[in-house]
Design an enzyme around this catalytic site. Structure first.
Site, PDB file in Angstrom:
ATOM      1  N   ALA A  34       0.832  -1.212   0.000  1.00  0.00           N
ATOM      2  CA  ALA A  34       0.000   0.000   0.000  1.00  0.00           C
ATOM      3  C   ALA A  34       0.857   1.249   0.000  1.00  0.00           C
ATOM      4  CB  ALA A  34      -0.908   0.007   1.228  1.00  0.00           C
ATOM      5  N   ASN A  35       0.240   2.376  -0.354  1.00  0.00           N
ATOM      6  CA  ASN A  35       0.854   3.687  -0.173  1.00  0.00           C
ATOM      7  C   ASN A  35       0.351   4.253   1.153  1.00  0.00           C
ATOM      8  OD1 ASN A  35       1.767   3.413  -2.779  1.00  0.00           O
ATOM      9  ND2 ASN A  35       0.912   5.341  -3.501  1.00  0.00           N
ATOM     10  N   ARG A  36       1.068   5.203   1.692  1.00  0.00           N
ATOM     11  CA  ARG A  36       0.577   5.914   2.872  1.00  0.00           C
ATOM     12  C   ARG A  36      -0.491   6.903   2.449  1.00  0.00           C
ATOM     13  NH1 ARG A  36       4.164   5.179   7.024  1.00  0.00           N
ATOM     14  NH2 ARG A  36       6.292   4.747   6.365  1.00  0.00           N
TER      15      ARG A  36
END
Ligand code: C5P
Length: 219
Positions: free
Chosen positions: A29-31
């Site tokens: 995931a991305n932040r």
């Protein structure tokens, strides 16, 4: 239409990260907190728009007055966005993972004592903003974001062209800015007519200004 300049207009907003499964218990995931995207969805609704918010996994509540579609993966987000067309406005705020695991495992990958760690083969995810920006049913106004840690203006302007957007809202997300996950933001608004630097303000105020900028195109 004084205080409801977007009455009768349909808007699609994406927000939050996407989670790309590695196996049933792990993901890439991305932040992203979803704070900025959710605030924009709420503000567009305040201005009278009928808003569909397509949200990745976030811990913040659904904004009131907005139809929310919850998704996990980029491909699901793309499908939900395309299903919401036609629309007058698209604001793509989600931090979509650029890659997903080419073939996610159906069962948990077990750690075997003494074995070398597994390698992940990645494949590119669909670019939702670019798809919408070049779509046959392209909304009249398409807005994207650019989270950068370097060359914010240059990268933002090339994104404007490449993705077929009317505006790119660019911000510097270097860890020292505290923007990521925080309540404040400082953005550069990159449009066809030029750039504008907005002073640092809370994400709610950024959302109000973006919603008013959008409304000015429908006046
Ligand atoms: O290329 P980059 O990820 O920096 O572009 C950011 C913009 O593109 C954001 O508006 C983001 O929501 C959108 N985007 C997207 N689908 C992707 C990657 C980015 O909609 N796969």
């Amino acid at each position: 239409t004084g205080d409801k300049p977007l009455a009768g207009k349909k808007a699609i907003v994406t927000s939050g990260p996407t989670h790309e499964p590695i196996d049933p218990v792990r993901y890439i995931a991305n932040r992203s907190s979803g704070k900025q995207g959710h605030a924009i969805a709420a503000e567009l609704s305040q201005l009278g728009a009928e808003v569909t918010l397509v949200s990745g996994p976030v811990i913040i509540p659904d904004p009131k007055g907005v139809k929310v579609i919850h998704v996990e993966r980029a491909e699901e987000m793309r499908d939900a966005v395309l299903s919401a067309l036609p629309a007058d406005i698209a604001v793509m705020v989600a931090a979509v993972a650029d890659w997903r695991v080419a073939s996610a495992a159906g069962n948990k990958i077990k750690k075997q004592p003494g074995e070398t760690p597994p390698s992940l083969l990645l494949t590119e995810n669909p670019d939702i903003l670019k798809t919408v920006g070049h779509h046959a049913q392209r909304p009249k106004l398409v807005v994207g974001f650019a989270a950068e840690t370097q060359n914010v203006a240059e990268n933002g302007r090339s994104k404007l062209e490449r993705k077929g957007a009317d505006y790119i809202i660019a911000n510097d997300v270097s860890p020292e800015t505290g923007i990521m996950g925080g309540d404040r933001n400082r953005v550069k608004v990159i449009g066809k007519a030029g750039d504008e630097d907005w002073p640092e303000m809370d994400k709610q105020s950024v959302a109000e200004k973006i919603a008013r900028l959008i409304a000015s195109h429908f006046a």
